[in-house]
Write a protein that holds these residues in place. Structure first.
Motif, mmCIF file in Angstrom:
data_model
loop_
_atom_site.group_PDB
_atom_site.id
_atom_site.type_symbol
_atom_site.label_atom_id
_atom_site.label_comp_id
_atom_site.label_asym_id
_atom_site.label_seq_id
_atom_site.Cartn_x
_atom_site.Cartn_y
_atom_site.Cartn_z
ATOM 1 N N PHE A 63 1.031 -1.262 -0.119
ATOM 2 C CA PHE A 63 -0.031 0.002 -0.050
ATOM 3 C C PHE A 63 1.097 1.137 0.016
ATOM 4 N N ILE A 64 0.537 2.150 -0.888
ATOM 5 C CA ILE A 64 1.422 3.282 -0.790
ATOM 6 C C ILE A 64 0.530 4.582 -0.908
ATOM 7 N N ASP A 65 1.015 5.418 0.153
ATOM 8 C CA ASP A 65 0.254 6.551 0.211
ATOM 9 C C ASP A 65 1.277 7.566 0.353
ATOM 10 N N GLY A 66 1.306 9.044 0.626
ATOM 11 C CA GLY A 66 2.124 10.012 0.932
ATOM 12 C C GLY A 66 3.219 9.699 1.704
ATOM 13 N N VAL A 67 3.127 8.956 2.872
ATOM 14 C CA VAL A 67 4.405 8.815 3.676
ATOM 15 C C VAL A 67 4.250 7.328 4.144
ATOM 16 N N GLY A 68 2.987 6.508 4.231
ATOM 17 C CA GLY A 68 3.254 5.149 4.334
ATOM 18 C C GLY A 68 2.309 4.997 5.726
ATOM 19 N N TYR A 69 2.270 5.816 6.627
ATOM 20 C CA TYR A 69 1.857 5.613 8.088
ATOM 21 C C TYR A 69 0.135 5.449 7.847
ATOM 22 N N GLY A 70 -0.558 6.277 7.090
ATOM 23 C CA GLY A 70 -2.077 6.111 6.924
ATOM 24 C C GLY A 70 -2.466 4.910 6.409
ATOM 25 N N ALA A 72 -0.746 2.153 6.944
ATOM 26 C CA ALA A 72 -0.098 1.122 7.943
ATOM 27 C C ALA A 72 -1.368 1.153 9.240
ATOM 28 N N MET A 73 -1.853 2.274 9.512
ATOM 29 C CA MET A 73 -2.940 2.588 10.517
ATOM 30 C C MET A 73 -3.980 1.759 9.955
ATOM 31 N N ILE A 74 -4.365 1.916 8.785
ATOM 32 C CA ILE A 74 -5.808 1.144 8.210
ATOM 33 C C ILE A 74 -5.422 -0.244 8.302
ATOM 34 N N ALA A 75 -4.411 -0.865 7.721
ATOM 35 C CA ALA A 75 -4.371 -2.192 7.625
ATOM 36 C C ALA A 75 -4.184 -2.775 8.880
ATOM 37 N N ASN A 76 -3.571 -2.047 9.836
ATOM 38 C CA ASN A 76 -3.253 -2.874 11.210
ATOM 39 C C ASN A 76 -4.457 -3.043 11.914
ATOM 40 N N ARG A 77 -5.459 -2.412 11.593
ATOM 41 C CA ARG A 77 -6.994 -2.399 12.366
ATOM 42 C C ARG A 77 -7.629 -3.461 11.707
ATOM 43 N N VAL A 78 -7.175 -4.284 11.047
ATOM 44 C CA VAL A 78 -7.834 -5.445 10.154
ATOM 45 C C VAL A 78 -7.297 -6.819 10.833
ATOM 46 N N LEU A 79 -7.754 -7.527 11.431
ATOM 47 C CA LEU A 79 -7.022 -8.829 12.071
ATOM 48 C C LEU A 79 -6.817 -9.465 11.054
ATOM 49 N N CYS A 81 -3.807 -8.659 9.151
ATOM 50 C CA CYS A 81 -2.842 -7.732 8.542
ATOM 51 C C CYS A 81 -1.728 -7.422 9.575
ATOM 52 N N ASP A 82 -0.425 -7.644 9.191
ATOM 53 C CA ASP A 82 0.570 -7.204 9.949
ATOM 54 C C ASP A 82 1.382 -6.257 9.027
ATOM 55 N N ALA A 83 1.097 -4.910 9.166
ATOM 56 C CA ALA A 83 1.625 -3.968 8.222
ATOM 57 C C ALA A 83 2.812 -3.210 8.672
ATOM 58 N N VAL A 84 3.857 -2.815 8.076
ATOM 59 C CA VAL A 84 4.739 -2.237 8.455
ATOM 60 C C VAL A 84 5.013 -0.835 7.433
ATOM 61 N N VAL A 85 5.892 0.083 7.933
ATOM 62 C CA VAL A 85 6.188 1.124 7.169
ATOM 63 C C VAL A 85 7.692 1.001 6.960
ATOM 64 N N CYS A 86 7.996 0.849 5.642
ATOM 65 C CA CYS A 86 9.775 0.755 5.295
ATOM 66 C C CYS A 86 10.133 1.990 4.617
ATOM 67 N N GLN A 87 11.259 2.290 4.875
ATOM 68 C CA GLN A 87 11.765 3.378 4.240
ATOM 69 C C GLN A 87 13.377 3.002 3.672
ATOM 70 N N ASN A 102 2.977 -9.103 6.496
ATOM 71 C CA ASN A 102 2.527 -9.569 5.252
ATOM 72 C C ASN A 102 1.753 -8.055 4.556
ATOM 73 N N VAL A 103 2.229 -7.119 4.962
ATOM 74 C CA VAL A 103 1.539 -5.756 4.219
ATOM 75 C C VAL A 103 2.919 -4.700 4.380
ATOM 76 N N LEU A 104 3.328 -4.213 3.158
ATOM 77 C CA LEU A 104 4.224 -3.153 3.265
ATOM 78 C C LEU A 104 3.641 -1.994 2.692
ATOM 79 N N CYS A 105 4.021 -0.983 3.483
ATOM 80 C CA CYS A 105 3.536 0.386 3.489
ATOM 81 C C CYS A 105 4.548 1.354 2.985
ATOM 82 N N LEU A 106 4.547 2.021 1.930
ATOM 83 C CA LEU A 106 5.507 2.951 1.193
ATOM 84 C C LEU A 106 4.972 4.282 1.382
ATOM 85 N N GLY A 107 6.072 5.343 1.330
ATOM 86 C CA GLY A 107 5.525 6.783 1.416
ATOM 87 C C GLY A 107 6.042 7.185 -0.023
ATOM 88 N N GLY A 108 5.114 7.533 -0.964
ATOM 89 C CA GLY A 108 5.420 8.176 -2.254
ATOM 90 C C GLY A 108 6.142 9.276 -2.157
#
Length: 155
Positions: A63-70, A72-79, A81-87, A102-108
């Motif tokens: 999942f990719i948004d501006g910085v990745g944290y949004g 990750a916050m959404i995904a980690n509220r779903v049982l 999903c184990d989302a991480v933000v990596c830079q 199992n979920v990678l979040c990136l900041g575009g």
């Protein structure tokens, strides 16, 4: 592997490049949008993608948004999903080896495509260290999630 992708308008351009990399690596890709840079609400796209990962309709999510944290916050509220933000690739490696993410979040908006491709490549090719201490730690996190999040079949 089947990989589901989602973004907001800030992640569309990088998402297109990630999709090409994943296809070149031989993965099946499902893009849940958006498909242009018109302003959208992130949760409208990341939440359905997170559900696919949690239901095991996809092996992993990116999942990719501006910085990745949004994302990750959404995904980690779903049982499930184990989302991480990596830079950087080091964090991507450890997030797989130690946490079995199992979920990678990136900041575009904060990482360029060259480093993003290296992060994705590292995250996709790194296995969980199936050792007692990491298994124990992952199980503790799973127990916390099960205590506070509702199973999908109850929703």
């Amino acid at each position: 592997m089947k990989i589901v992708l989602a973004s907001d308008h800030a992640g569309v351009a990088l998402k297109k490049e990630v999709i090409e990399l994943l296809k070149d690596m031989g993965h099946e890709v499902e893009d849940l949008g958006p498909y242009n840079e018109n302003p959208v609400d992130l949760s409208d796209f990341v939440y359905p993608a997170a559900l696919k990962v949690a239901k095991k309709e996809a092996d992993r999510g990116i999942f990719i948004d501006g910085v990745g944290y949004g994302s990750a916050m959404i995904a980690n509220r779903v049982l499930g999903c184990d989302a991480v933000v990596c830079q950087d690739p080091f964090c991507a490696s450890l997030s797989r080896q130690h946490n079995d993410s199992n979920v990678l979040c990136l900041g575009g908006k904060i990482i360029g495509p060259a480093i993003a491709m290296e992060i994705v490549r590292t995250w996709m090719t790194t296995d969980f260290l199936n050792e007692e201490k990491y298994i124990r730690r992952v199980k503790k996190v799973e127990a916390i999630a099960k205590k506070h999040l509702r199973p999908l079949d109850e929703i």
